[in-house]
Design a protein around this motif. Structure first.
Motif, short mmCIF file in Angstrom:
data_model
loop_
_atom_site.label_atom_id
_atom_site.label_comp_id
_atom_site.label_asym_id
_atom_site.label_seq_id
_atom_site.Cartn_x
_atom_site.Cartn_y
_atom_site.Cartn_z
N HIS A 15 36.17 38.15 40.37
CA HIS A 15 35.31 39.16 41.00
C HIS A 15 34.43 38.55 42.06
N GLY A 60 38.88 47.47 35.41
CA GLY A 60 39.86 48.42 34.86
C GLY A 60 41.04 48.66 35.76
N LYS A 84 44.05 44.07 36.33
CA LYS A 84 44.24 42.64 36.64
C LYS A 84 44.64 41.87 35.38
N SER A 85 43.87 42.09 34.31
CA SER A 85 44.23 41.39 33.06
C SER A 85 45.57 41.89 32.53
N THR A 86 45.79 43.19 32.70
CA THR A 86 47.08 43.74 32.28
C THR A 86 48.22 43.00 32.97
#
Ligand SMILES: Nc1ncnc2c1ncn2[C@@H]1O[C@H](COP(=O)(O)OP(=O)(O)OP(=O)(O)O)[C@@H](O)[C@H]1O
Ligand SMILES: [Mg+2]
Lengths: 349, 248
Positions: free
Chosen positions: B205, B39, B42-44
């Motif tokens: 990760h 959350g 990172k993907s954002t």
């Protein structure tokens, strides 16, 4: 046969339940080309098949459009397919561009016929094609419909198909609509173990309208029906799907599936659908499904991330959505030509 | 090569700020890793860099080879050489993998003013690569990712990446879902693409991936920005100690 002009009040209107979404009366005027005359279809026949003109006032339906075809369409174009006939060459029907046209196709026992119908109308035209097809035992009928009318042409194309035992009907309809159009297929099962596939796709833009209506009436056991219709609407176009399976008490072991799935590519387009099952037999497997959706935004983003421009990504997804109703078309070239027309339509959009 | 300067971004119609003045530079020829808690954004970051709708940049700028990325549509960024290996690759029903990829490759080439790749050359290249990545040939005939297992989808991302030969590679947890053998195959593929004029940003990760793909720099994304950076050994420390020390 009458020589009086067609009275507009004899056309179906929105008040008729079966026509509530396809208001013929509302779109036809006295000046519509071909309103009160017989049309002149053109037949390209495979070897061994003949077409003749037959004078008859017979009518075994109470449909309003069939009555008008009888009153204004003149003689019946009768195609008869002899027992055991089969050919790699299809019967091609063209010239369905205006007027009332009556066609009768009789397929004898064990015979098989492929028909390709090109429904392309005149500007400002009115077309009413009324076709009666009879399949005797073990007969086979493969029907492909390609429909693309000018934006101001009205067309009603109705087929009344009667099938006897072990007959097989396959239909693939591709429509790009017109001012108002309905492709109606009525199938009556008269002998057991009939197999029918009734697939179709409509792709509509501007203010085009296409209605795919079908009524499958089974009074005999062991029939298998597969129906899949896909729709794509954009701009202010309107797609209509009305499908009904009427499974009467003797029609045990009916295995029937109806699907209508539509993509709405604009907020101003419309889909009206009415899938209906009316079942009186108790040992049957009947199902229907109906969805209306949009293109998947995440899939579109994924495709764009790979470099595919938005318009091309939309076209690819839309083609994929529609194309599978033609997957089971045996004639590979015919299938490719239908897909080609779909791609062309997508490119123009 | 990739320069991110004071980048802030929101999701949920501007209601949620995820990135806050994030700055990061990946020079050509280098591989950087980004780690960080679930959350963290990172993907954002990967979506902001590739131009996904719903991820809104509120300030800052991003350039690739000096060109303003944020001005471009996703497909223009792709043609510029930006490639994202998705954390959750999408299924594209009805579109065969080969059709999809050939369309993508040639669209990029057209956008760059290059000649399109002809079908035979494309096929040859695809077959050889599928073999190298130990992919079943029938996977290429199936609609893209439809019914693929999680690991197969990840492998398909790498396959696409190697076919497209992008200038800048973003990988978002490409290692999760891969078995040990697949991980090695994927890492070999990625390492083959390492070159002086290509940059990579690898979100993960797990230190395990970084044993195979040894990064030049490792960053922690936390509190909307790069909270700490180090060399390849830093990833080992993070794995041992967690992210508490870098909490926002
Ligand atoms: N479209 C969205 N709408 C609302 N919230 C979102 C949206 N996308 C992301 N978020 C939120 O933004 C935050 C960052 O998400 P993101 O997926 O970038 O995290 P991440 O660092 O990739 O996590 P993980 O390690 O679990 O993959 C999360 O709290 C997430 O719920
Ligand atoms: Mg993530």
């Amino acid at each position: 046969m009458t020589h009086m002009p067609l009275k507009l009040e004899n056309l179906p209107t929105r008040r008729d339940e079966a026509w509530k979404w396809t208001d013929v009366r509302g779109r036809v005027s006295e000046t519509s080309a071909g309103l009160s005359v017989a049309g002149l279809p053109k037949f390209t026949l495979p070897d061994g098949i003949t077409v003749s003109e037959v004078e008859t006032d017979d009518l075994d339906t109470d449909s309003a459009m069939a009555k008008l075809a009888r009153n204004f369409g003149g003689k019946v174009w009768a195609v008869s397919v002899p027992e055991g006939f089969s050919s790699d060459t299809p019967l091609i029907i063209e010239g369905l561009n205006r007027g009332h046209i009556r066609i009768r196709i009789d397929i004898a026992k064990g015979a098989s016929l492929s028909v390709i119908e090109h429904h392309a109308g005149d500007a400002g035209g009115f077309v009413n094609v009324d076709m009666t097809v009879t399949l005797k035992a073990e007969a086979k009928f493969d029907r492909t419909i390609v429909h693309n009318d000018p934006a101001d042409c009205v067309r009603i194309a109705t087929a009344h198909i009667t099938a006897w035992n072990d007959a097989a009907v396959t239909q693939h309809a591709l429509s790009f609509g017109g001012a108002l159009s309905r492709i109606e297929t009525r199938l009556a099962g008269m002998g057991k173990h009939i197999e029918a596939t009734l697939n179709g796709a409509y792709l509509l833009d501007d203010k085009r309208h296409c209605d795919m209506t079908s009524y499958i009436d089974l009074a005999v056991p062991d029939c298998t029906i597969r129906q899949a219709v896909k729709g794509v609407v954009t701009d202010k176009s309107r797609g209509v799907f009305q499908g009904k399976f009427h499974v009467r008490r003797p029609a045990q072991h009916t295995d029937a599936e109806m699907r209508h799935d539509a993509l709405m590519l604009s907020d101003t387009s419309e889909i009206r659908s009415k899938p209906e099952l009316e079942i009186y037999a108790d040992d049957v497997a009947c199902a229907h499904g109906n969805t209306i959706g949009q293109l998947d935004e995440s899939a579109l983003f994924y495709m764009r991330q790979r470099g595919i421009p938005l318009a091309e990504a939309r076209a690819l997804l839309t083609e994929a959505f529609v194309a599978d109703v033609f997957d089971d078309l045996d004639d590979e070239d015919l299938r490719e030509s239908l897909l080609g027309k779909i791609r062309e339509w997508l490119k123009e959009g | 090569m990739l320069k991110i300067n004071n980048l802030s971004a929101t999701v949920d119609d501007g209601n949620k700020t995820i990135l806050e003045a994030l700055s990061l530079e990946v020079p050509a020829g280098e591989v950087h890793a980004i780690m960080g808690p679930n959350g963290a954004g990172k993907s954002t970051l990967s979506y902001v860099l590739t131009g996904r709708d719903g991820y809104d940049v509120t300030s800052g700028d991003v350039t690739l080879d000096g060109d303003d990325l944020l001005e471009m549509d996703p497909e223009e960024r792709a043609a510029k050489g930006m490639f994202l290996s998705f954390q959750y690759p999408l299924e594209i029903p009805g579109v065969p993998t080969m059709t999809f990829l050939k369309t993508a490759l040639n669209a990029q080439r057209r956008a760059r003013g290059e000649e399109e790749m002809a079908a035979p050359e494309f096929l040859k290249k695809a077959r050889a690569l599928a073999k190298e990545l130990k992919m079943k040939p029938e996977m290429l005939k199936r609609p893209l990712n439809v019914g693929f297992s999680g690991g197969e989808k990840k492998r398909m991302e790498i396959f696409q990446m190697m076919m497209l030969e992008p200038r800048f590679i973003l990988m978002d947890e490409t290692d999760s879902g891969l078995d040990v053998d697949a991980l090695r195959i994927v890492a070999d593929g990625v390492n083959k693409l390492r070159s002086p004029d290509r940059g990579m940003l690898i979100i993960t990760h797990y230190q395990r991936l970084l044993d195979y793909i040894v990064p030049d720099r490792v960053h922690v994304l936390s509190g909307g920005k790069i909270a700490a950076s180090g060399d390849a050994d830093f990833a080992k420390k993070l794995e041992a100690e967690g992210y508490d020390a870098y909490a926002a």
